[in-house]
Design a protein around this motif. Structure first.
Motif, PDB file in Angstrom:
ATOM      1  N   GLU A 152     -32.035 -58.385 -21.750  1.00 17.45           N
ATOM      2  CA  GLU A 152     -32.320 -59.171 -20.545  1.00 17.45           C
ATOM      3  C   GLU A 152     -31.034 -59.721 -19.921  1.00 17.45           C
ATOM      4  N   LEU A 153     -30.038 -59.984 -20.744  1.00 20.51           N
ATOM      5  CA  LEU A 153     -28.779 -60.560 -20.259  1.00 20.51           C
ATOM      6  C   LEU A 153     -27.711 -59.502 -19.986  1.00 20.51           C
ATOM      7  N   PHE A 154     -28.093 -58.241 -20.096  1.00 16.67           N
ATOM      8  CA  PHE A 154     -27.125 -57.153 -19.983  1.00 16.67           C
ATOM      9  C   PHE A 154     -26.348 -57.205 -18.672  1.00 16.67           C
ATOM     10  N   ASP A 155     -27.039 -57.313 -17.554  1.00 20.23           N
ATOM     11  CA  ASP A 155     -26.368 -57.304 -16.252  1.00 20.23           C
ATOM     12  C   ASP A 155     -25.444 -58.507 -16.098  1.00 20.23           C
ATOM     13  N   GLU A 156     -25.892 -59.661 -16.567  1.00 21.76           N
ATOM     14  CA  GLU A 156     -25.059 -60.865 -16.485  1.00 21.76           C
ATOM     15  C   GLU A 156     -23.783 -60.700 -17.309  1.00 21.76           C
ATOM     16  N   ALA A 157     -23.930 -60.159 -18.519  1.00 14.31           N
ATOM     17  CA  ALA A 157     -22.764 -59.959 -19.381  1.00 14.31           C
ATOM     18  C   ALA A 157     -21.797 -58.952 -18.772  1.00 14.31           C
ATOM     19  N   GLU A 158     -22.344 -57.879 -18.215  1.00 15.62           N
ATOM     20  CA  GLU A 158     -21.484 -56.844 -17.618  1.00 15.62           C
ATOM     21  C   GLU A 158     -20.735 -57.384 -16.409  1.00 15.62           C
ATOM     22  N   ARG A 159     -21.402 -58.150 -15.557  1.00 17.05           N
ATOM     23  CA  ARG A 159     -20.727 -58.706 -14.375  1.00 17.05           C
ATOM     24  C   ARG A 159     -19.628 -59.681 -14.789  1.00 17.05           C
ATOM     25  N   ALA A 160     -19.932 -60.527 -15.784  1.00 17.45           N
ATOM     26  CA  ALA A 160     -18.934 -61.494 -16.245  1.00 17.45           C
ATOM     27  C   ALA A 160     -17.717 -60.788 -16.823  1.00 17.45           C
ATOM     28  N   LEU A 161     -17.953 -59.734 -17.573  1.00 15.08           N
ATOM     29  CA  LEU A 161     -16.843 -58.962 -18.146  1.00 15.08           C
ATOM     30  C   LEU A 161     -15.987 -58.356 -17.029  1.00 15.08           C
ATOM     31  N   THR A 162     -16.645 -57.697 -16.076  1.00 12.96           N
ATOM     32  CA  THR A 162     -15.930 -57.015 -14.998  1.00 12.96           C
ATOM     33  C   THR A 162     -15.142 -57.996 -14.138  1.00 12.96           C
ATOM     34  N   ASP A 163     -15.749 -59.152 -13.852  1.00  8.13           N
ATOM     35  CA  ASP A 163     -15.099 -60.127 -12.977  1.00  8.13           C
ATOM     36  C   ASP A 163     -13.966 -60.880 -13.663  1.00  8.13           C
ATOM     37  N   SER A 164     -14.026 -60.982 -15.006  1.00  9.47           N
ATOM     38  CA  SER A 164     -13.074 -61.831 -15.722  1.00  9.47           C
ATOM     39  C   SER A 164     -11.820 -61.102 -16.178  1.00  9.47           C
ATOM     40  N   ILE A 165     -11.899 -59.786 -16.313  1.00 11.10           N
ATOM     41  CA  ILE A 165     -10.772 -59.020 -16.862  1.00 11.10           C
ATOM     42  C   ILE A 165     -10.129 -58.204 -15.752  1.00 11.10           C
ATOM     43  N   PRO A 166      -8.828 -58.310 -15.579  1.00 10.14           N
ATOM     44  CA  PRO A 166      -8.142 -57.567 -14.512  1.00 10.14           C
ATOM     45  C   PRO A 166      -8.308 -56.063 -14.668  1.00 10.14           C
ATOM     46  N   ALA A 167      -8.172 -55.366 -13.550  1.00 12.20           N
ATOM     47  CA  ALA A 167      -8.250 -53.904 -13.573  1.00 12.20           C
ATOM     48  C   ALA A 167      -7.194 -53.346 -14.518  1.00 12.20           C
ATOM     49  N   GLY A 168      -7.572 -52.305 -15.255  1.00 13.63           N
ATOM     50  CA  GLY A 168      -6.644 -51.695 -16.189  1.00 13.63           C
ATOM     51  C   GLY A 168      -7.358 -51.170 -17.413  1.00 13.63           C
ATOM     52  N   PRO A 169      -6.592 -50.694 -18.407  1.00 12.52           N
ATOM     53  CA  PRO A 169      -7.189 -50.083 -19.599  1.00 12.52           C
ATOM     54  C   PRO A 169      -8.115 -51.019 -20.374  1.00 12.52           C
ATOM     55  N   ASP A 170      -7.786 -52.317 -20.433  1.00 10.40           N
ATOM     56  CA  ASP A 170      -8.632 -53.251 -21.192  1.00 10.40           C
ATOM     57  C   ASP A 170     -10.051 -53.265 -20.627  1.00 10.40           C
ATOM     58  N   ARG A 171     -10.165 -53.456 -19.322  1.00 11.94           N
ATOM     59  CA  ARG A 171     -11.490 -53.516 -18.708  1.00 11.94           C
ATOM     60  C   ARG A 171     -12.213 -52.182 -18.852  1.00 11.94           C
ATOM     61  N   ALA A 172     -11.511 -51.077 -18.667  1.00 10.64           N
ATOM     62  CA  ALA A 172     -12.130 -49.754 -18.790  1.00 10.64           C
ATOM     63  C   ALA A 172     -12.681 -49.530 -20.192  1.00 10.64           C
ATOM     64  N   ASP A 173     -11.894 -49.862 -21.202  1.00 10.79           N
ATOM     65  CA  ASP A 173     -12.332 -49.648 -22.579  1.00 10.79           C
ATOM     66  C   ASP A 173     -13.509 -50.551 -22.949  1.00 10.79           C
ATOM     67  N   LEU A 174     -13.470 -51.804 -22.532  1.00 15.24           N
ATOM     68  CA  LEU A 174     -14.544 -52.736 -22.890  1.00 15.24           C
ATOM     69  C   LEU A 174     -15.855 -52.340 -22.227  1.00 15.24           C
ATOM     70  N   LEU A 175     -15.814 -51.917 -20.974  1.00 14.10           N
ATOM     71  CA  LEU A 175     -17.031 -51.457 -20.306  1.00 14.10           C
ATOM     72  C   LEU A 175     -17.568 -50.182 -20.952  1.00 14.10           C
ATOM     73  N   THR A 176     -16.671 -49.284 -21.325  1.00 18.75           N
ATOM     74  CA  THR A 176     -17.105 -48.052 -21.988  1.00 18.75           C
ATOM     75  C   THR A 176     -17.710 -48.357 -23.353  1.00 18.75           C
ATOM     76  N   GLY A 177     -17.073 -49.262 -24.110  1.00 17.82           N
ATOM     77  CA  GLY A 177     -17.646 -49.678 -25.392  1.00 17.82           C
ATOM     78  C   GLY A 177     -19.004 -50.319 -25.223  1.00 17.82           C
ATOM     79  N   MET A 178     -19.163 -51.123 -24.195  1.00 14.34           N
ATOM     80  CA  MET A 178     -20.451 -51.771 -23.914  1.00 14.34           C
ATOM     81  C   MET A 178     -21.527 -50.735 -23.609  1.00 14.34           C
ATOM     82  N   ALA A 179     -21.170 -49.733 -22.808  1.00 13.30           N
ATOM     83  CA  ALA A 179     -22.137 -48.684 -22.481  1.00 13.30           C
ATOM     84  C   ALA A 179     -22.584 -47.939 -23.738  1.00 13.30           C
ATOM     85  N   LEU A 180     -21.638 -47.597 -24.597  1.00 15.12           N
ATOM     86  CA  LEU A 180     -21.985 -46.864 -25.813  1.00 15.12           C
ATOM     87  C   LEU A 180     -22.870 -47.691 -26.737  1.00 15.12           C
ATOM     88  N   LEU A 181     -22.505 -48.959 -26.966  1.00 16.18           N
ATOM     89  CA  LEU A 181     -23.304 -49.799 -27.860  1.00 16.18           C
ATOM     90  C   LEU A 181     -24.700 -50.047 -27.304  1.00 16.18           C
TER      91      LEU A 181
END
Length: 295
Positions: A152-181
């Protein structure tokens, strides 16, 4: 290493200290992955052997094993790793299992005749996703979907992650890890995340795992044009390790000659191509031939 274990590896490469503090309640001044020389080619490696130093100056090893589901022989495997790291480092060991899915057979102690062995089990399914979000640490938000209320909180967590971490490898890897899990609890969640953030996630060294799981089928045209060239040295190390883990998962212990060539590579593009090959070849000999031919 399976896709879910690989996802945790990618996430922890960016937030190892935060995970140790949140999941194990440790105060950590510094931490580093410990690599022991392989005594024999048949020895299985621990997932995350981490040397930790606390504010009081205590130094010890955290053995963090990632399990998608509980298996009966986990305690004995953990005990094997525990003894090996105690003998090789001379340090005490804190053994722990990060369990990604719920199970009714989980134990935190193994006893047999005179043997008694205790360890920690971190069951994500027993934790509250809302509590994790309240920490305000977006680095850990990829674990939220596996917790109570996480879907239920998936979208909220994803938006917070995307908005809080600057563009770059860190954000890309964390979003990809989130998708896989999130694929452990819903096949729709990874596709939802891909539809919104594919352009970001394609920058991740773990993006091949997304395609392997089939979440991006039919939408791969133009992927290569979206992959950025160049990568920081630390990310190169993660790419090398992911390739070695993929080979070990498919074919068993990686021969030393192949490991030596991979660890010396400095090209992210070549490592990504080799990861694709590792997922397709039929045996380690085919992979060695590709490696020696330079693809």
């Amino acid at each position: 290493m399976g896709s879910y274990d690989a996802a945790v590896k990618v996430i922890l490469s960016h937030c190892r200290q935060a995970a140790l503090e949140y999941f194990l309640g440790l105060e950590v001044v510094e931490s580093e992955i410990v690599e022991l020389p392989q005594e024999t080619a048949s020895l299985r490696r621990s997932d995350f052997p981490i040397r930790v130093r606390t504010p009081e100056g205590r130094v010890f090893i955290v053995l963090l094993e990632v399990q998608s589901r509980w298996e009966q022989d986990i305690p004995l495997r953990l005990l094997e790793y525990d003894a090996r790291y105690r003998l090789k480092t001379g340090l005490s060991v804190l053994p722990a299992i990060l369990l990604l899915t719920p199970s009714g057979a989980v134990v935190e102690r193994f006893e047999d005749e005179g043997l008694r062995y205790a360890f920690r089990v971190i069951s994500l399914a027993a934790m509250e996703a809302r509590d994790l979000l309240r920490t305000g640490n977006p680095c850990l938000f990829p674990f939220a979907p596996l917790m109570k209320g996480g879907v239920e909180l998936f979208d909220e967590a994803e938006r917070a992650l995307t908005d809080s971490i600057p563009a770059g490898p860190d954000r890309a890897d964390l979003l990809t890890g989130m998708a896989l899990l999130s694929g452990l609890v819903s096949k729709e969640l990874p596709q939802r995340l891909l539809s919104r953030r594919r352009d970001i996630m394609m920058e991740s060294v773990a993006y091949e795992m997304i395609k392997k799981e089939g979440y991006d089928e039919g939408m791969q045209q133009g992927i290569q044009q979206g992959i950025q060239q160049g990568i920081q040295q630390g990310m190169l190390a993660d790419a090398r390790e992911m390739l070695l883990e993929a080979l070990a998962e498919r074919f068993g212990p990686v021969p030393h000659d192949i490991e030596d060539v991979i660890t010396a590579m400095e090209s992210r593009r070549q490592l990504k191509e080799l990861l694709r090959s590792a997922l397709r070849v039929n045996n380690i000999h085919e992979f060695r031939n590709l490696l020696t031919s330079g693809l």
